[in-house]
Design a protein around this motif. Structure first.
Motif, PDB file in Angstrom:
ATOM      1  N   UNK A  81       0.825  -1.209   0.000  1.00  0.00           N
ATOM      2  CA  UNK A  81       0.000   0.000   0.000  1.00  0.00           C
ATOM      3  C   UNK A  81       0.853   1.252   0.000  1.00  0.00           C
ATOM      4  N   UNK A  82       1.914   1.238   0.797  1.00  0.00           N
ATOM      5  CA  UNK A  82       2.823   2.388   0.846  1.00  0.00           C
ATOM      6  C   UNK A  82       3.467   2.626  -0.518  1.00  0.00           C
ATOM      7  N   UNK A  83       3.899   1.539  -1.171  1.00  0.00           N
ATOM      8  CA  UNK A  83       4.516   1.667  -2.486  1.00  0.00           C
ATOM      9  C   UNK A  83       3.514   2.148  -3.536  1.00  0.00           C
ATOM     10  N   UNK A  84       2.242   1.865  -3.310  1.00  0.00           N
ATOM     11  CA  UNK A  84       1.205   2.223  -4.289  1.00  0.00           C
ATOM     12  C   UNK A  84       0.753   3.672  -4.185  1.00  0.00           C
ATOM     13  N   UNK A  85       1.108   4.347  -3.102  1.00  0.00           N
ATOM     14  CA  UNK A  85       0.590   5.705  -2.878  1.00  0.00           C
ATOM     15  C   UNK A  85       1.006   6.652  -3.998  1.00  0.00           C
ATOM     16  N   UNK A  86       2.281   6.654  -4.355  1.00  0.00           N
ATOM     17  CA  UNK A  86       2.760   7.599  -5.373  1.00  0.00           C
ATOM     18  C   UNK A  86       2.148   7.329  -6.749  1.00  0.00           C
ATOM     19  N   UNK A  87       2.178   6.085  -7.269  1.00  0.00           N
ATOM     20  CA  UNK A  87       1.506   5.865  -8.560  1.00  0.00           C
ATOM     21  C   UNK A  87       0.006   6.127  -8.523  1.00  0.00           C
TER      22      UNK A  87
ATOM     23  N   UNK B  37      -1.443   8.424  -6.706  1.00  0.00           N
ATOM     24  CA  UNK B  37      -1.587   9.878  -6.705  1.00  0.00           C
ATOM     25  C   UNK B  37      -1.451  10.452  -8.106  1.00  0.00           C
ATOM     26  N   UNK B  38      -0.379  10.060  -8.835  1.00  0.00           N
ATOM     27  CA  UNK B  38      -0.188  10.675 -10.143  1.00  0.00           C
ATOM     28  C   UNK B  38      -1.243  10.209 -11.155  1.00  0.00           C
ATOM     29  N   UNK B  39      -1.742   8.998 -10.993  1.00  0.00           N
ATOM     30  CA  UNK B  39      -2.788   8.530 -11.914  1.00  0.00           C
ATOM     31  C   UNK B  39      -4.108   9.257 -11.666  1.00  0.00           C
ATOM     32  N   UNK B  40      -4.518   9.332 -10.396  1.00  0.00           N
ATOM     33  CA  UNK B  40      -5.774  10.008 -10.072  1.00  0.00           C
ATOM     34  C   UNK B  40      -5.706  11.497 -10.378  1.00  0.00           C
ATOM     35  N   UNK B  41      -4.553  12.101 -10.120  1.00  0.00           N
ATOM     36  CA  UNK B  41      -4.390  13.529 -10.421  1.00  0.00           C
ATOM     37  C   UNK B  41      -4.523  13.780 -11.919  1.00  0.00           C
ATOM     38  N   UNK B  42      -3.908  12.912 -12.706  1.00  0.00           N
ATOM     39  CA  UNK B  42      -3.998  13.058 -14.157  1.00  0.00           C
ATOM     40  C   UNK B  42      -5.430  12.840 -14.650  1.00  0.00           C
ATOM     41  N   UNK B  43      -6.130  11.875 -14.053  1.00  0.00           N
ATOM     42  CA  UNK B  43      -7.503  11.570 -14.471  1.00  0.00           C
ATOM     43  C   UNK B  43      -8.461  12.725 -14.213  1.00  0.00           C
TER      44      UNK B  43
ATOM     45  N   UNK C 170      -4.239  -0.602 -10.510  1.00  0.00           N
ATOM     46  CA  UNK C 170      -3.003  -0.417 -11.263  1.00  0.00           C
ATOM     47  C   UNK C 170      -1.853  -0.039 -10.327  1.00  0.00           C
ATOM     48  N   UNK C 171      -2.109   0.911  -9.439  1.00  0.00           N
ATOM     49  CA  UNK C 171      -1.080   1.345  -8.490  1.00  0.00           C
ATOM     50  C   UNK C 171      -0.722   0.227  -7.513  1.00  0.00           C
ATOM     51  N   UNK C 172      -1.737  -0.501  -7.029  1.00  0.00           N
ATOM     52  CA  UNK C 172      -1.488  -1.587  -6.085  1.00  0.00           C
ATOM     53  C   UNK C 172      -0.684  -2.700  -6.752  1.00  0.00           C
ATOM     54  N   UNK C 173      -0.888  -2.914  -8.042  1.00  0.00           N
ATOM     55  CA  UNK C 173      -0.131  -3.930  -8.771  1.00  0.00           C
ATOM     56  C   UNK C 173       1.357  -3.580  -8.816  1.00  0.00           C
ATOM     57  N   UNK C 174       1.658  -2.301  -8.911  1.00  0.00           N
ATOM     58  CA  UNK C 174       3.065  -1.871  -8.885  1.00  0.00           C
ATOM     59  C   UNK C 174       3.708  -2.283  -7.564  1.00  0.00           C
ATOM     60  N   UNK C 175       2.999  -2.015  -6.463  1.00  0.00           N
ATOM     61  CA  UNK C 175       3.515  -2.406  -5.158  1.00  0.00           C
ATOM     62  C   UNK C 175       3.630  -3.910  -5.014  1.00  0.00           C
ATOM     63  N   UNK C 176       2.656  -4.658  -5.567  1.00  0.00           N
ATOM     64  CA  UNK C 176       2.684  -6.111  -5.470  1.00  0.00           C
ATOM     65  C   UNK C 176       3.854  -6.695  -6.251  1.00  0.00           C
TER      66      UNK C 176
END
Length: 211
Positions: free
Chosen positions: A133-139, A141-147, A165-171
């Motif tokens: 979850x911690x690793x997913x915060x940054x991706x 943020x930038x995805x939702x901000x862009x959307x 998508x962001x959680x998959x990066x962390x996983x």
């Protein structure tokens, strides 16, 4: 008539040019490139699991990572398509993550059957979910901000897909970093939390993507 012509000319000169929205493929490619860079830096700083080369010789592990990467790419592309009201006439492609998740569950089931005798459980549990979850915060943020700059008419679904998508990066990061072989642990603390992420994404989507 002359006054109308002057008014039209003045309005045309004062109009602010609108930058065309990028194609969803390009938008998703930008997010994927940023995530790959983020993931690479995180793995360089945090390190890879020492037996990673050997683990990739295990077909279940290699398939798991391949499908997890596919889920990341599919959810990122889906989020980009859902950013547009008409989904760029690619509804089936926008729903592709559903099929990949089904295949992912199928592979995890057989990986669990193949884990005989079961690998020992690690001493930690919830820490994995928190790390992902911690690793997913940054991706996230930038995805939702862009959307927010687009006009999605599927706010809840878009929010869910963006967070997945962001959680998959962390996983992906944790599977490549953590020296854990217990498939039960991985299912319980790495992947089942995705169900919570779906609900959280629906909630965030309604609040973030208002236009």
């Amino acid at each position: 008539m002359a006054n109308i012509d002057k008014l039209v000319t003045r309005l045309a000169l004062e109009a602010t040019p609108v930058k065309p929205a990028p194609h969803p493929y390009m938008l998703s490619l930008k997010w994927i490139a940023a995530a790959v860079l983020y993931l690479s830096v995180s793995l360089i700083l945090g390190g890879l699991r020492p037996d990673l080369a050997v683990k990739f010789l295990n077909p279940w592990f290699a398939t798991e990572i391949t499908l997890l990467s596919g889920i990341f790419i599919a959810t990122t592309l889906s989020a980009a398509l859902l950013a547009f009201p008409d989904l760029h006439q690619k509804r089936r492609l926008a729903l592709a993550p559903v099929w990949l998740f089904g295949l992912f569950v199928f592979i995890l089931f057989f990986a669990w059957l193949a884990d005989t005798p079961p690998a020992p459980l690690p001493v930690h549990s919830m820490e994995c979910t928190m790390s992902i979850t911690f690793m997913a915060i940054l991706p996230a943020f930038w995805t939702l901000y862009s959307l927010r700059h687009y006009a999605s008419t599927h706010a809840r679904l878009t929010g869910s897909v963006a967070l997945l998508s962001a959680f998959s990066v962390g996983a992906i990061w944790l599977r490549l970093h953590e020296n854990t072989d217990s498939i039960i642990h991985v299912i319980e603390w790495h992947y089942l939390p995705m169900l919570v992420i779906v609900v959280l994404g629906m909630w965030l989507g309604e609040r973030v993507m208002k236009w």
